[in-house]
Enzyme design. Structure first.
Site, short mmCIF file in Angstrom:
data_model
loop_
_atom_site.label_atom_id
_atom_site.label_comp_id
_atom_site.label_asym_id
_atom_site.label_seq_id
_atom_site.Cartn_x
_atom_site.Cartn_y
_atom_site.Cartn_z
N TYR A 296 -15.21 -3.40 -9.21
CA TYR A 296 -14.29 -3.22 -8.07
C TYR A 296 -13.69 -4.58 -7.66
CZ TYR A 296 -12.57 -0.66 -3.92
OH TYR A 296 -11.80 -0.05 -2.96
N LYS B 285 -11.05 -5.05 0.75
CA LYS B 285 -11.51 -4.02 1.70
C LYS B 285 -12.37 -4.64 2.80
CE LYS B 285 -9.45 -0.46 -0.12
NZ LYS B 285 -8.13 -0.12 0.44
P1 NAP Z 1 -2.39 5.99 -4.55
O1 NAP Z 1 -1.94 7.38 -4.49
O2 NAP Z 1 -2.13 5.23 -5.81
O3 NAP Z 1 -1.83 5.22 -3.28
C1 NAP Z 1 -1.73 3.80 -3.22
C2 NAP Z 1 -0.34 3.51 -2.76
O4 NAP Z 1 -0.13 2.10 -2.51
C3 NAP Z 1 0.71 3.90 -3.82
O5 NAP Z 1 1.69 4.70 -3.20
C4 NAP Z 1 1.29 2.55 -4.24
O6 NAP Z 1 2.60 2.66 -4.76
C5 NAP Z 1 1.22 1.83 -2.91
N1 NAP Z 1 1.52 0.40 -3.02
C6 NAP Z 1 1.07 -0.49 -3.95
N2 NAP Z 1 1.63 -1.69 -3.73
C7 NAP Z 1 2.46 -1.55 -2.65
C8 NAP Z 1 3.34 -2.43 -1.95
N3 NAP Z 1 3.49 -3.72 -2.29
N4 NAP Z 1 4.05 -1.93 -0.89
C9 NAP Z 1 3.94 -0.64 -0.53
N5 NAP Z 1 3.13 0.24 -1.15
C10 NAP Z 1 2.40 -0.21 -2.21
O7 NAP Z 1 -4.00 5.90 -4.37
P2 NAP Z 1 -4.94 6.33 -3.14
O8 NAP Z 1 -6.30 6.44 -3.74
O9 NAP Z 1 -4.36 7.46 -2.39
O10 NAP Z 1 -4.96 5.02 -2.26
C11 NAP Z 1 -4.62 5.02 -0.87
C12 NAP Z 1 -5.60 4.12 -0.12
O11 NAP Z 1 -6.90 4.73 -0.13
C13 NAP Z 1 -5.80 2.73 -0.73
O12 NAP Z 1 -5.96 1.79 0.32
C14 NAP Z 1 -7.10 2.88 -1.48
O13 NAP Z 1 -7.78 1.67 -1.71
C15 NAP Z 1 -7.85 3.77 -0.49
N6 NAP Z 1 -9.04 4.43 -1.00
C16 NAP Z 1 -8.99 5.15 -2.14
C17 NAP Z 1 -10.15 5.78 -2.59
C18 NAP Z 1 -10.13 6.55 -3.87
O14 NAP Z 1 -11.21 6.78 -4.43
N7 NAP Z 1 -8.98 7.01 -4.34
C19 NAP Z 1 -11.35 5.67 -1.87
C20 NAP Z 1 -11.35 4.95 -0.70
C21 NAP Z 1 -10.20 4.31 -0.25
P3 NAP Z 1 2.76 2.77 -6.39
O15 NAP Z 1 2.00 3.96 -6.82
O16 NAP Z 1 4.20 2.89 -6.62
O17 NAP Z 1 2.19 1.49 -6.95
#
Ligand code: NAP
Length: 254
Positions: free
Chosen positions: A154, A161
């Site tokens: 990670y 985080k």
């Molecule tokens: P996701 O669908 O890939 O969402 C992440 C988003 O961040 C995407 O829309 C991405 O756009 C956007 N992003 C990246 N760089 C950016 C920038 N410079 N400006 C604006 N937007 C940007 O994945 P997700 O899992 O839903 O993630 C959402 C949040 O939840 C994140 O903070 C992640 O760390 C957190 N989270 C996820 C999990 C998990 O297991 N999935 C668990 C705990 C927390 P692009 O796709 O176009 O790059």
């Protein structure tokens, strides 16, 4: 829980698997008025049908590393709504090569890029958008337990985080005097676009199923339920906290 009087902006919608989508669906079901931000023009073909499905008032592009794009978001919100009531930061990024290194080999460039997009951006958004925050404003962001315990691979995202959770406390302390609340949701692993780059991700999913108190993985709908609560007036005395939606895995030693 009714969110009919709430205007909420959600950043981080990539597709139907995004946590942002689970939150948006939940907000819509509770009557909130919605604005959406997506990262890049290339996301538009996936975001547009989703934004139309939930009848978003607007959906615009914003790269959170670019102040002028956050300023554009400010101008759109001001023009459409005047003020608004809630902000969802569901954004993270770390270069893919950083997940596949030993931690001590991480690059300075990767470090700053990861921290800028995944953590500092929450501060940038507050700096630019604060004049439009209504009374009882609520901010939420998405974190993961890799901030507190080492999850091999990670890497820089764990550091980001940890920073995001600390920023949550400091922003909550600073902005509390203005009636603004700031909370983070720590979700268990969910198979999204951002997650697929994390090494051995599917073993994390299996681990939650086998060892969590609830013996199941969490869904974007589970996260949406908590997000709506934290954005509502029902949570009006809750700020500066990390709230777990992880089927209880964070209390288990394994
Ligand atoms: P996701 O669908 O890939 O969402 C992440 C988003 O961040 C995407 O829309 C991405 O756009 C956007 N992003 C990246 N760089 C950016 C920038 N410079 N400006 C604006 N937007 C940007 O994945 P997700 O899992 O839903 O993630 C959402 C949040 O939840 C994140 O903070 C992640 O760390 C957190 N989270 C996820 C999990 C998990 O297991 N999935 C668990 C705990 C927390 P692009 O796709 O176009 O790059």
């Amino acid at each position: 829980m009714d969110l009919k009087n709430k205007k909420i902006v959600v950043l981080g919608l990539a597709n139907k698997r995004s946590i942002a989508w689970g939150i948006l669906q939940n907000l819509k079901a509770r009557g909130a008025t919605i604005g959406i931000c997506y990262f890049h023009q290339s996301n538009l073909k996936r975001v547009k049908p989703l934004a139309e499905e939930i009848e978003a008032d607007f959906y615009i592009e914003a790269d959170v590393t670019k102040t002028e794009e956050i300023e554009n978001l400010h101008n759109v919100i001001k023009e459409k709504w005047g003020t608004f009531d809630g902000l969802v930061h569901s954004i993270a990024f770390s270069p893919s090569e950083e997940f596949n290194k030993r931690f001590h080999e991480c690059s300075k460039k990767g470090f700053f890029e990861t921290l800028d997009i995944s953590a500092f951006s929450l501060v940038s958004l507050c700096q630019v958008l604060k004049p439009l925050f209504s009374n009882n404003f609520s901010i939420i962001s998405m974190t993961y337990y890799g901030s507190k315990k080492v999850l091999p691979g990670y890497n820089l995202m764990g550091v980001a985080k940890a920073a995001l959770e600390s920023i949550t406390m400091y922003l909550a302390h600073d902005l509390g005097r203005d009636g603004i609340r700031v909370n983070a949701i720590s979700a268990g692993p969910i198979k999204t676009l951002a997650a697929v780059g994390i090494p051995n991700f599917s073993t994390f999913l299996d681990n939650i199923k086998d060892h969590s108190p609830l013996k199941k993985n969490v869904t974007i709908q589970d996260v949406g339920n908590l997000a709506s609560f934290l954005l509502s007036d029902n949570s009006s005395s809750i700020t500066g906290q990390v709230h777990y939606v992880d089927a209880g895995i964070s209390i288990v030693t394994k």
